[in-house]
Scaffold this active site. Structure first.
Site, PDB file in Angstrom:
ATOM      1  CG  ASP A 106      -0.352  -0.209   2.553  1.00 45.55           C
ATOM      2  OD1 ASP A 106       0.799   0.222   2.739  1.00 45.55           O
ATOM      3  OD2 ASP A 106      -1.015  -0.791   3.443  1.00 45.55           O
ATOM      4  CG  HIS A 121       4.445  -9.620  -0.430  1.00 42.81           C
ATOM      5  ND1 HIS A 121       3.518  -9.998   0.507  1.00 42.81           N
ATOM      6  CD2 HIS A 121       5.399 -10.579  -0.413  1.00 42.81           C
ATOM      7  CE1 HIS A 121       3.900 -11.135   1.081  1.00 42.81           C
ATOM      8  NE2 HIS A 121       5.038 -11.500   0.540  1.00 42.81           N
ATOM      9  CB  CYS A 132       9.055  -7.531 -21.757  1.00 40.04           C
ATOM     10  SG  CYS A 132       8.599  -5.826 -21.394  1.00 40.04           S
TER      11      CYS A 132
HETATM   12  P1  OAD Z   1      -3.454 -10.843   7.009  1.00 39.45           P
HETATM   13  O1  OAD Z   1      -4.735 -10.223   6.495  1.00 39.45           O
HETATM   14  O2  OAD Z   1      -3.241 -12.300   6.831  1.00 39.45           O
HETATM   15  O3  OAD Z   1      -3.314 -10.587   8.574  1.00 39.45           O
HETATM   16  C1  OAD Z   1      -3.524  -9.321   9.143  1.00 39.45           C
HETATM   17  C2  OAD Z   1      -3.165  -9.422  10.598  1.00 39.45           C
HETATM   18  O4  OAD Z   1      -3.305  -8.120  11.163  1.00 39.45           O
HETATM   19  C3  OAD Z   1      -4.082 -10.343  11.414  1.00 39.45           C
HETATM   20  O5  OAD Z   1      -3.287 -11.208  12.227  1.00 39.45           O
HETATM   21  C4  OAD Z   1      -4.887  -9.373  12.297  1.00 39.45           C
HETATM   22  O6  OAD Z   1      -5.212  -9.928  13.576  1.00 39.45           O
HETATM   23  C5  OAD Z   1      -3.913  -8.234  12.438  1.00 39.45           C
HETATM   24  N1  OAD Z   1      -4.520  -6.917  12.748  1.00 39.45           N
HETATM   25  C6  OAD Z   1      -5.767  -6.474  12.478  1.00 39.45           C
HETATM   26  N2  OAD Z   1      -5.937  -5.218  12.925  1.00 39.45           N
HETATM   27  C7  OAD Z   1      -4.764  -4.844  13.496  1.00 39.45           C
HETATM   28  C8  OAD Z   1      -4.283  -3.664  14.148  1.00 39.45           C
HETATM   29  N3  OAD Z   1      -5.059  -2.589  14.299  1.00 39.45           N
HETATM   30  N4  OAD Z   1      -3.016  -3.656  14.617  1.00 39.45           N
HETATM   31  C9  OAD Z   1      -2.204  -4.744  14.477  1.00 39.45           C
HETATM   32  N5  OAD Z   1      -2.601  -5.875  13.875  1.00 39.45           N
HETATM   33  C10 OAD Z   1      -3.851  -5.935  13.394  1.00 39.45           C
HETATM   34  O7  OAD Z   1      -2.290  -9.988   6.368  1.00 39.45           O
HETATM   35  P2  OAD Z   1      -0.756 -10.326   6.195  1.00 39.45           P
HETATM   36  O8  OAD Z   1      -0.234 -11.151   7.307  1.00 39.45           O
HETATM   37  O9  OAD Z   1      -0.093  -9.047   5.896  1.00 39.45           O
HETATM   38  O10 OAD Z   1       0.610 -11.351   0.082  1.00 39.45           O
HETATM   39  O11 OAD Z   1      -0.769 -11.187   4.900  1.00 39.45           O
HETATM   40  C11 OAD Z   1       0.458 -11.549   4.359  1.00 39.45           C
HETATM   41  C12 OAD Z   1       0.361 -11.665   2.909  1.00 39.45           C
HETATM   42  O12 OAD Z   1      -0.724 -12.533   2.621  1.00 39.45           O
HETATM   43  C13 OAD Z   1      -0.025 -10.394   2.173  1.00 39.45           C
HETATM   44  O13 OAD Z   1       1.076  -9.545   1.963  1.00 39.45           O
HETATM   45  C14 OAD Z   1      -0.529 -10.955   0.875  1.00 39.45           C
HETATM   46  C15 OAD Z   1      -1.229 -12.225   1.354  1.00 39.45           C
HETATM   47  O14 OAD Z   1      -0.891 -13.312   0.672  1.00 39.45           O
HETATM   48  C16 OAD Z   1       0.538 -11.191  -1.233  1.00 39.45           C
HETATM   49  O15 OAD Z   1      -0.339 -10.570  -1.782  1.00 39.45           O
HETATM   50  C17 OAD Z   1       1.684 -11.813  -1.945  1.00 39.45           C
END
Ligand code: OAD
Length: 255
Positions: A106, A121, A132
């Site tokens: 983002d 990512h 390409c």
């Molecule tokens: P997720 O959507 O899997 O997890 C988000 C995490 O943030 C969860 O554990 C929530 O509990 C936590 N959360 C929610 N609100 C919050 C807050 N206010 N403060 C702190 N934590 C909070 O997202 P990611 O772990 O980022 O990859 O997902 C990893 C990757 O999965 C992404 O980058 C994406 C996806 O595959 C790709 O697109 C390649």
């Protein structure tokens, strides 16, 4: 719930000179951006994001995938970084070696003012050619969509890593090195479920780092981390910063 930071976390952070941070979608939740695994809203609720974020989906229906990213790009542009992003900009100032690794596409860390960021990512504000691979400087949202690569005529795609694609090797190497060398590792707002990013906190732990997780929900890291700080990053990080900056101010006054 009253938030407080355990004394050991404050002391470890004060004593460290090498700190590594991994962020995930949760750090942008307080900017109003739904996390990756949260239900998608509106028109997009019928799609599973893990099925849209693939090269196969783009090859099958480039316009659908382009529109999904355009929708997210607009939502992100209309939102602002939150106190968690800003706290990391300030936290960095306290360390000789500070590495910020993000899984987010983002761009909020950049907008908040962080400059040394390993975007594992990619970033949805950039595009490159699906065929390409060459990055394009920009595109016309009013023209043909997805836009066409000026070099080879292929479709331009968001410059992000999709499921099934490899991560940029150099960035991954840098991230592994930072995890191995860190004295304190903060895992913030990530479900720690997607490899290889999910292995970074484990690598740091094995290399002797003090591991702290910040997340309102329990993840698989919570039991192995030295501390799980349960709560929203936008509240916990500014509080953490206050403790660290407060100590430095106090010792400057003593001298
Ligand atoms: P997720 O959507 O899997 O997890 C988000 C995490 O943030 C969860 O554990 C929530 O509990 C936590 N959360 C929610 N609100 C919050 C807050 N206010 N403060 C702190 N934590 C909070 O997202 P990611 O772990 O980022 O990859 O997902 C990893 C990757 O999965 C992404 O980058 C994406 C996806 O595959 C790709 O697109 C390649």
């Amino acid at each position: 719930m009253e938030l407080s930071i355990p004394q050991e976390v404050i002391e470890r952070l004060r004593a460290a000179s090498r700190v590594t941070v991994l962020t995930g979608a949760g750090i942008s939740a307080e900017s109003g951006i739904p996390t990756f695994r949260e239900a998608q809203i509106g028109l997009w609720s019928k799609y599973d994001p893990t099925e849209l974020a693939t090269p196969q989906a783009f090859a099958r229906n480039p316009r659908l995938v382009w529109d999904w990213y355009a929708y997210r790009r607009e939502m992100i542009q209309a939102a602002q970084p939150n106190p968690a992003h800003y706290a990391l900009v300030d936290l960095e100032q306290h360390y000789e070696h500070f590495t910020l690794i993000t899984q987010n596409v983002d761009g909020f860390h950049w907008r908040a003012g962080s400059r040394e960021i390993i975007e594992l990512h990619g970033n949805l504000n950039r595009v490159r050619c699906f065929d390409c691979g060459v990055p394009a400087p920009g595109w016309d949202e009013e023209g043909e969509l997805p836009p066409i690569c000026a070099l080879c005529g292929g479709y331009l795609r968001p410059d992000v890593v999709w499921f099934g694609e490899g991560l940029p090797e150099q960035k991954l190497r840098q991230a592994y090195r930072a995890a191995e060398q860190s004295q304190v590792f903060l895992s913030i707002g990530t479900s720690a479920a997607v490899q290889p990013a999910a292995s970074l906190p484990l690598i740091s732990l094995r290399s002797g780092a003090f591991l702290v997780e910040i997340n309102p929900e329990e993840t698989s890291l919570a039991i192995i981390a030295d501390y799980w700080l349960q709560g929203p990053a936008g509240k916990i990080l500014p509080l953490l910063l206050q403790h660290i900056a407060g100590e430095e101010q106090a010792s400057e006054e003593d001298t």
